[in-house]
Write a protein that holds these residues in place. Structure first.
Motif, PDB file in Angstrom:
ATOM      1  N   GLU A  24       0.847  -1.197   0.000  1.00  0.00           N
ATOM      2  CA  GLU A  24       0.000   0.000   0.000  1.00  0.00           C
ATOM      3  C   GLU A  24       0.877   1.238   0.000  1.00  0.00           C
ATOM      4  O   GLU A  24       2.053   1.199   0.364  1.00  0.00           O
ATOM      5  N   LEU A  25       0.260   2.369  -0.399  1.00  0.00           N
ATOM      6  CA  LEU A  25       1.000   3.625  -0.356  1.00  0.00           C
ATOM      7  C   LEU A  25       1.320   3.974   1.086  1.00  0.00           C
ATOM      8  O   LEU A  25       0.519   3.755   1.994  1.00  0.00           O
ATOM      9  N   CYS A  26       2.518   4.504   1.276  1.00  0.00           N
ATOM     10  CA  CYS A  26       2.981   4.840   2.619  1.00  0.00           C
ATOM     11  C   CYS A  26       2.137   5.993   3.175  1.00  0.00           C
ATOM     12  O   CYS A  26       1.870   6.975   2.461  1.00  0.00           O
ATOM     13  N   PRO A  27       1.712   5.902   4.432  1.00  0.00           N
ATOM     14  CA  PRO A  27       0.884   6.956   5.028  1.00  0.00           C
ATOM     15  C   PRO A  27       1.644   8.261   5.259  1.00  0.00           C
ATOM     16  O   PRO A  27       1.035   9.283   5.576  1.00  0.00           O
ATOM     17  N   CYS A  28       2.965   8.279   5.073  1.00  0.00           N
ATOM     18  CA  CYS A  28       3.723   9.510   5.294  1.00  0.00           C
ATOM     19  C   CYS A  28       3.522  10.508   4.152  1.00  0.00           C
ATOM     20  O   CYS A  28       3.921  11.667   4.263  1.00  0.00           O
ATOM     21  N   GLY A  29       2.919  10.046   3.049  1.00  0.00           N
ATOM     22  CA  GLY A  29       2.639  10.947   1.935  1.00  0.00           C
ATOM     23  C   GLY A  29       3.739  11.012   0.896  1.00  0.00           C
ATOM     24  O   GLY A  29       3.706  11.853   0.000  1.00  0.00           O
TER      25      GLY A  29
END
Length: 173
Positions: A8-13
């Motif tokens: 998944e895409l990293c939550p840090c942006g």
């Protein structure tokens, strides 16, 4: 927040997948924690002492409150000096799996014996049947010197904090 999948895409942006961004840092931080380093170091030292036992090399090693030693006849032991606990890690050059359990707060070793040094001889007493044995091949003088160095290095207060009760260990897990 739920668990983040590796792909998944990293939550840090950052726009990167989690496995390419922050996952590596979290894994590095876990290994860098004092408990993580101790477990990694302890496992590595156990493997080194088992290798020495297999090759018949007499050696004594220290790691924190632990002493690991091997004899020329292929025996090796892990000792913990605060409560004089011991567990074999090799016998006759044959290595044993070491009973280590861990959780985020503690490392627990299923000790099988206690040890004592009396009259320049190394004694083991089994927890299971209370039988005592004198190990003639043990490098007793070097083990005794290591025990003294460790006790000199760490305060009695710090050494008394090494062990936690069963209740404390269960609450931590």
């Amino acid at each position: 927040m739920g668990r983040i999948g590796r792909n998944e895409l990293c939550p840090c942006g950052s726009g990167l997948k989690y496995k390419r961004c922050c996952l590596r840092q979290q894994q590095a931080n876990a290994a860098a924690s004092p408990l993580g380093r101790l477990k990694i170091s302890l496992q590595a030292e156990i493997e080194r002492i088992q290798t020495a036992a297999r090759s018949g090399e007499e050696t004594v090693r220290e790691l924190g409150v632990f002493i690991l030693w091997a004899t020329r006849n292929g025996d090796a032991w892990l000792l913990e000096i605060t409560e004089n606990d011991a567990v074999p890690v090799a016998a006759g050059g044959e290595v044993f799996a070491v009973p280590i359990d861990e959780n985020p707060e503690t490392i627990a070793i299923n000790w099988s014996h206690t040890f004592a040094i009396r009259e320049r001889k190394f004694y083991l007493t089994a927890y299971a049947d209370k039988q005592e044995a004198c190990l003639e091949a043990a490098p007793t003088q070097r083990i005794n010197a290591a025990v003294k160095r460790i006790k000199k290095k760490y305060s009695q207060e710090l050494l008394s904090q090494v062990h936690v009760s069963e209740e404390q260990a269960q609450n931590a897990g």
